[in-house]
Design a protein around this motif. Sequence first.
Motif, PDB file in Angstrom:
ATOM      1  N   PRO A  52      38.917  20.172  30.266  1.00 50.68           N
ATOM      2  CA  PRO A  52      39.589  20.531  31.388  1.00 50.68           C
ATOM      3  C   PRO A  52      40.838  21.247  31.253  1.00 50.68           C
ATOM      4  N   GLU A  53      40.994  21.558  30.189  1.00 45.34           N
ATOM      5  CA  GLU A  53      42.507  21.935  29.820  1.00 45.34           C
ATOM      6  C   GLU A  53      42.334  23.536  29.651  1.00 45.34           C
ATOM      7  N   ARG A  54      40.906  23.885  29.800  1.00 40.77           N
ATOM      8  CA  ARG A  54      40.586  25.432  29.665  1.00 40.77           C
ATOM      9  C   ARG A  54      40.323  26.003  30.969  1.00 40.77           C
ATOM     10  N   LEU A  55      40.695  27.188  31.203  1.00 39.75           N
ATOM     11  CA  LEU A  55      40.018  27.729  32.761  1.00 39.75           C
ATOM     12  C   LEU A  55      38.746  28.356  32.502  1.00 39.75           C
ATOM     13  N   LEU A  56      37.963  28.234  33.128  1.00 40.02           N
ATOM     14  CA  LEU A  56      36.355  28.838  32.819  1.00 40.02           C
ATOM     15  C   LEU A  56      36.203  29.527  34.061  1.00 40.02           C
ATOM     16  N   ALA A  57      35.984  31.064  33.755  1.00 41.42           N
ATOM     17  CA  ALA A  57      35.609  32.027  34.744  1.00 41.42           C
ATOM     18  C   ALA A  57      34.169  32.555  34.646  1.00 41.42           C
ATOM     19  N   VAL A  58      33.530  32.579  35.894  1.00 42.31           N
ATOM     20  CA  VAL A  58      32.181  32.935  36.078  1.00 42.31           C
ATOM     21  C   VAL A  58      32.231  34.404  36.805  1.00 42.31           C
ATOM     22  N   VAL A  59      31.724  35.573  35.966  1.00 47.35           N
ATOM     23  CA  VAL A  59      31.642  36.746  36.651  1.00 47.35           C
ATOM     24  C   VAL A  59      30.350  36.903  37.178  1.00 47.35           C
ATOM     25  N   ALA A  60      30.147  37.306  38.552  1.00 48.08           N
ATOM     26  CA  ALA A  60      28.901  37.559  39.311  1.00 48.08           C
ATOM     27  C   ALA A  60      28.721  39.068  39.349  1.00 48.08           C
ATOM     28  N   ALA A  61      27.602  39.668  39.267  1.00 45.90           N
ATOM     29  CA  ALA A  61      27.264  40.964  39.663  1.00 45.90           C
ATOM     30  C   ALA A  61      27.450  41.126  40.949  1.00 45.90           C
ATOM     31  N   THR A  62      27.061  40.427  41.921  1.00 42.94           N
ATOM     32  CA  THR A  62      26.935  40.918  43.219  1.00 42.94           C
ATOM     33  C   THR A  62      27.908  39.667  44.277  1.00 42.94           C
ATOM     34  N   PRO A  63      28.057  40.078  45.496  1.00 43.72           N
ATOM     35  CA  PRO A  63      28.826  38.863  46.258  1.00 43.72           C
ATOM     36  C   PRO A  63      27.944  37.949  46.530  1.00 43.72           C
ATOM     37  N   GLU A  65      25.475  36.934  44.613  1.00 44.72           N
ATOM     38  CA  GLU A  65      25.213  36.075  43.403  1.00 44.72           C
ATOM     39  C   GLU A  65      26.507  35.141  43.388  1.00 44.72           C
ATOM     40  N   ALA A  66      27.620  35.620  43.520  1.00 41.72           N
ATOM     41  CA  ALA A  66      28.817  34.796  43.417  1.00 41.72           C
ATOM     42  C   ALA A  66      28.898  33.704  44.697  1.00 41.72           C
ATOM     43  N   GLU A  67      28.478  33.883  45.636  1.00 48.27           N
ATOM     44  CA  GLU A  67      28.291  32.916  46.663  1.00 48.27           C
ATOM     45  C   GLU A  67      27.494  31.818  46.173  1.00 48.27           C
ATOM     46  N   ARG A  68      26.206  32.170  45.580  1.00 48.74           N
ATOM     47  CA  ARG A  68      25.208  31.294  44.823  1.00 48.74           C
ATOM     48  C   ARG A  68      25.996  30.407  43.855  1.00 48.74           C
ATOM     49  N   TRP A  69      26.710  30.925  43.157  1.00 52.83           N
ATOM     50  CA  TRP A  69      27.334  30.167  41.987  1.00 52.83           C
ATOM     51  C   TRP A  69      28.416  29.413  42.517  1.00 52.83           C
ATOM     52  N   LEU A  70      29.062  29.603  43.816  1.00 51.20           N
ATOM     53  CA  LEU A  70      29.997  28.925  44.392  1.00 51.20           C
ATOM     54  C   LEU A  70      29.313  27.660  44.837  1.00 51.20           C
ATOM     55  N   GLY A  71      28.379  28.001  45.640  1.00 43.04           N
ATOM     56  CA  GLY A  71      27.721  26.665  46.192  1.00 43.04           C
ATOM     57  C   GLY A  71      27.257  25.649  45.299  1.00 43.04           C
ATOM     58  N   ALA A  72      26.463  26.229  44.076  1.00 43.15           N
ATOM     59  CA  ALA A  72      26.148  25.305  43.067  1.00 43.15           C
ATOM     60  C   ALA A  72      27.301  24.672  42.433  1.00 43.15           C
ATOM     61  N   LEU A  73      28.221  25.087  42.033  1.00 43.03           N
ATOM     62  CA  LEU A  73      29.421  24.648  41.274  1.00 43.03           C
ATOM     63  C   LEU A  73      30.148  23.736  42.413  1.00 43.03           C
ATOM     64  N   VAL A  81      36.622  24.340  42.378  1.00 42.99           N
ATOM     65  CA  VAL A  81      35.983  25.705  42.166  1.00 42.99           C
ATOM     66  C   VAL A  81      36.595  26.700  43.325  1.00 42.99           C
ATOM     67  N   LEU A  82      36.945  27.615  42.872  1.00 43.76           N
ATOM     68  CA  LEU A  82      37.316  28.757  43.776  1.00 43.76           C
ATOM     69  C   LEU A  82      36.635  29.951  43.682  1.00 43.76           C
ATOM     70  N   LEU A  83      36.710  30.796  44.668  1.00 42.99           N
ATOM     71  CA  LEU A  83      35.902  32.274  44.678  1.00 42.99           C
ATOM     72  C   LEU A  83      37.209  33.141  44.810  1.00 42.99           C
ATOM     73  N   TYR A  84      37.049  34.052  43.981  1.00 46.24           N
ATOM     74  CA  TYR A  84      37.949  35.150  44.118  1.00 46.24           C
ATOM     75  C   TYR A  84      37.354  36.501  44.678  1.00 46.24           C
ATOM     76  N   PRO A  85      37.582  36.830  45.813  1.00 43.56           N
ATOM     77  CA  PRO A  85      36.590  38.114  46.427  1.00 43.56           C
ATOM     78  C   PRO A  85      36.759  39.154  45.647  1.00 43.56           C
ATOM     79  N   GLN A  86      35.699  39.968  46.039  1.00 42.17           N
ATOM     80  CA  GLN A  86      35.605  41.317  45.575  1.00 42.17           C
ATOM     81  C   GLN A  86      36.783  42.085  45.987  1.00 42.17           C
ATOM     82  N   ARG A  87      37.122  43.100  45.598  1.00 43.67           N
ATOM     83  CA  ARG A  87      38.061  44.075  45.942  1.00 43.67           C
ATOM     84  C   ARG A  87      37.959  44.518  47.387  1.00 43.67           C
TER      85      ARG A  87
END
Length: 92
Positions: A52-63, A65-73, A81-87
């Motif tokens: 828990p002391e470490r930050l874990l980032a998951v980088v997704a190739a598409t929006p 895929e990011a939403e799929r990761w977000l839902g699962a996590l 869990v937070l989602l950082y949106p694409q630019r």
Amino acid sequence: MSLSILLDAFDRSAGAIDLLQRLPARGAELRVGGLPGSSAAVMAAAVARARPERLLAVVAATPSEAERWLGALQLLAPGEVLLYPQREALGE
């Protein structure tokens, strides 16, 4: 609803024990592949719970895929869990 029983089972597996022992130092990376379905999300949630002391980032190739990761996590690690949106989604 938390699926901690699933994470508990993952934590007891030989692969998880090996993975946690091989986590890289700060600033380094460890690539893991070959995980079918949402088992990668289980692995990410288990690592985040174990360290828990470490930050874990998951980088997704598409929006999507990011939403799929977000839902699962969100199911596996609720409230953490937070989602950082694409630019393009920030309206610049």
